[in-house]
Scaffold this motif. Sequence first.
Motif, PDB file in Angstrom:
ATOM      1  N   GLN A 113       8.361 -14.453 -17.671  1.00  0.00           N
ATOM      2  CA  GLN A 113       8.040 -13.336 -16.797  1.00  0.00           C
ATOM      3  C   GLN A 113       7.181 -13.787 -15.617  1.00  0.00           C
ATOM      4  OE1 GLN A 113       8.944  -9.852 -17.112  1.00  0.00           O
ATOM      5  NE2 GLN A 113      10.462 -10.779 -18.478  1.00  0.00           N
ATOM      6  N   MET A 114       6.883 -12.842 -14.712  1.00  0.00           N
ATOM      7  CA  MET A 114       6.127 -13.180 -13.512  1.00  0.00           C
ATOM      8  C   MET A 114       5.081 -12.108 -13.221  1.00  0.00           C
ATOM      9  SD  MET A 114       7.675 -14.355  -9.871  1.00  0.00           S
ATOM     10  CE  MET A 114       6.746 -15.534  -8.893  1.00  0.00           C
ATOM     11  N   VAL A 115       3.928 -12.550 -12.730  1.00  0.00           N
ATOM     12  CA  VAL A 115       2.899 -11.651 -12.198  1.00  0.00           C
ATOM     13  C   VAL A 115       2.800 -11.950 -10.714  1.00  0.00           C
ATOM     14  CG1 VAL A 115       0.484 -10.962 -12.236  1.00  0.00           C
ATOM     15  CG2 VAL A 115       1.647 -11.538 -14.379  1.00  0.00           C
ATOM     16  N   TYR A 116       2.950 -10.908  -9.888  1.00  0.00           N
ATOM     17  CA  TYR A 116       3.072 -11.100  -8.446  1.00  0.00           C
ATOM     18  C   TYR A 116       1.721 -11.057  -7.738  1.00  0.00           C
ATOM     19  CZ  TYR A 116       7.998 -10.246  -9.398  1.00  0.00           C
ATOM     20  OH  TYR A 116       9.269 -10.322  -9.890  1.00  0.00           O
ATOM     21  N   GLN A 117       1.749 -11.453  -6.478  1.00  0.00           N
ATOM     22  CA  GLN A 117       0.528 -11.538  -5.682  1.00  0.00           C
ATOM     23  C   GLN A 117      -0.044 -10.169  -5.342  1.00  0.00           C
ATOM     24  OE1 GLN A 117       0.980 -13.745  -2.049  1.00  0.00           O
ATOM     25  NE2 GLN A 117      -1.043 -13.245  -1.290  1.00  0.00           N
ATOM     26  N   ASP A 118       0.800  -9.278  -4.864  1.00  0.00           N
ATOM     27  CA  ASP A 118       0.339  -7.974  -4.381  1.00  0.00           C
ATOM     28  C   ASP A 118       0.307  -6.986  -5.537  1.00  0.00           C
ATOM     29  OD1 ASP A 118      -0.199  -5.605  -3.146  1.00  0.00           O
ATOM     30  OD2 ASP A 118       1.425  -5.716  -1.687  1.00  0.00           O
ATOM     31  N   PRO A 119      -0.872  -6.600  -6.020  1.00  0.00           N
ATOM     32  CA  PRO A 119      -0.947  -5.711  -7.178  1.00  0.00           C
ATOM     33  C   PRO A 119      -0.554  -4.268  -6.869  1.00  0.00           C
ATOM     34  CG  PRO A 119      -3.137  -6.127  -6.336  1.00  0.00           C
ATOM     35  CD  PRO A 119      -2.198  -6.989  -5.528  1.00  0.00           C
ATOM     36  N   TYR A 120      -0.336  -3.938  -5.610  1.00  0.00           N
ATOM     37  CA  TYR A 120       0.128  -2.597  -5.278  1.00  0.00           C
ATOM     38  C   TYR A 120       1.597  -2.610  -4.885  1.00  0.00           C
ATOM     39  CZ  TYR A 120       0.209   2.161  -3.512  1.00  0.00           C
ATOM     40  OH  TYR A 120       0.512   3.487  -3.327  1.00  0.00           O
ATOM     41  N   GLY A 121       1.989  -3.565  -4.046  1.00  0.00           N
ATOM     42  CA  GLY A 121       3.376  -3.633  -3.599  1.00  0.00           C
ATOM     43  C   GLY A 121       4.355  -3.916  -4.721  1.00  0.00           C
ATOM     44  N   SER A 122       3.889  -4.545  -5.813  1.00  0.00           N
ATOM     45  CA  SER A 122       4.782  -4.867  -6.921  1.00  0.00           C
ATOM     46  C   SER A 122       4.945  -3.709  -7.899  1.00  0.00           C
ATOM     47  CB  SER A 122       4.266  -6.087  -7.679  1.00  0.00           C
ATOM     48  OG  SER A 122       2.998  -5.829  -8.254  1.00  0.00           O
ATOM     49  N   LEU A 123       4.214  -2.611  -7.683  1.00  0.00           N
ATOM     50  CA  LEU A 123       4.294  -1.444  -8.559  1.00  0.00           C
ATOM     51  C   LEU A 123       4.938  -0.280  -7.806  1.00  0.00           C
ATOM     52  CD1 LEU A 123       0.697  -1.539 -10.122  1.00  0.00           C
ATOM     53  CD2 LEU A 123       2.769  -2.696 -10.931  1.00  0.00           C
ATOM     54  N   ASN A 124       5.888   0.380  -8.425  1.00  0.00           N
ATOM     55  CA  ASN A 124       6.552   1.534  -7.806  1.00  0.00           C
ATOM     56  C   ASN A 124       5.574   2.695  -7.708  1.00  0.00           C
ATOM     57  OD1 ASN A 124       8.159   3.770  -7.143  1.00  0.00           O
ATOM     58  ND2 ASN A 124       9.936   2.926  -8.218  1.00  0.00           N
TER      59      ASN A 124
END
Length: 346
Positions: A113-124
């Motif tokens: 799995q992956m955890v992305y840089q932007d904690p807001y942009g990666s969440l709907n």
Amino acid sequence: MTEIAHSPATADARTAGSDEILAVRDLKVHFPVYKGVIVQKQVATVHAVDGVSFTLRRGETLGLVGESGCGKSTTGLAVLRMLEPTAGSIVFEGQDITQFDRTRMRSMRRRMQMVYQDPYGSLNPRMRVRDIVGEPLQVHGLDSNKAEYQARVASLLSIVGLLPDMASRYPHEFSGGQRQRIGIARALALDPALIVCDEAVSALDVSIQAQVVNVFMDLQERLGLSYIFVAHDLAVVRHISDRIAVMYLGKIVEIASRDELYRNPLHPYTQALLAAIPVADAAIEARRERLVVSGEVPSALRPPPGCRFHTRCPHAMDRCRSEVPALLGSEGGRAVACHLHPMTPA
């Protein structure tokens, strides 16, 4: 960054005798550049990742560092097959996933799995937290029992330090650090063995970075996770990584244990990166020697011949301008791609 407790003994115990979960060999990711609107013609190639090799053990964290554009994020995406490799092999848990079709890769994604840089942009923003965290369960058909599904979401939120009753909220109701915890909970939903963290704390305030890094380290101890931790902040990487690989213009130029790399960097580029880290003591900062690197990073469209760092290296020789240095290693496990340090094949 706030100091994080991380014992070298803990890192050694975690990796000693552990088996290999990932082996990347001669990985290349090239992007064609086209010209024309109606009739397109390839005119160039971006050598984003150009022959990268490394291994990862179970329960280990490999830090992947370098300047922006060096190919570290592309490497992480290619390892997960979120970008298709141009060449090379990616052996995960004994299977070369570069040979997998879409169906086999879909089932394998439960393990990586992956955890992305932007904690807001990666969440709907239109989805509640319970649906964001539970989405992987829905995608893989593991949400048939509603009670178990809700219990799983509540457990995932608890394990990353959030309250289960926060599941009904939306992402905008959380701070940046909390949103990143939600992203981590989503990544854990399918019980993965490997997580690629792509600049996972760089968008957070310095005071929050330490808290999120501690979450990653606690989860690793509890669940035996393996991480590829992509970052440009060497202070963060030093605290969380067991080994560190330094990338420059699509290639790994040095790889070593965390303590060895910081104590005795061999490659001139690694030395320059570490010299750029400020020291809190003003007297020490004023006295210490620095390796000054001049010039701009060459374009990945037209990488220089020979050693790609030779255009900026203060120690460059004639050999560096024509001969590509191989990534060679020593018995201690470190490796460096530099003509100044002849070693044995890594």
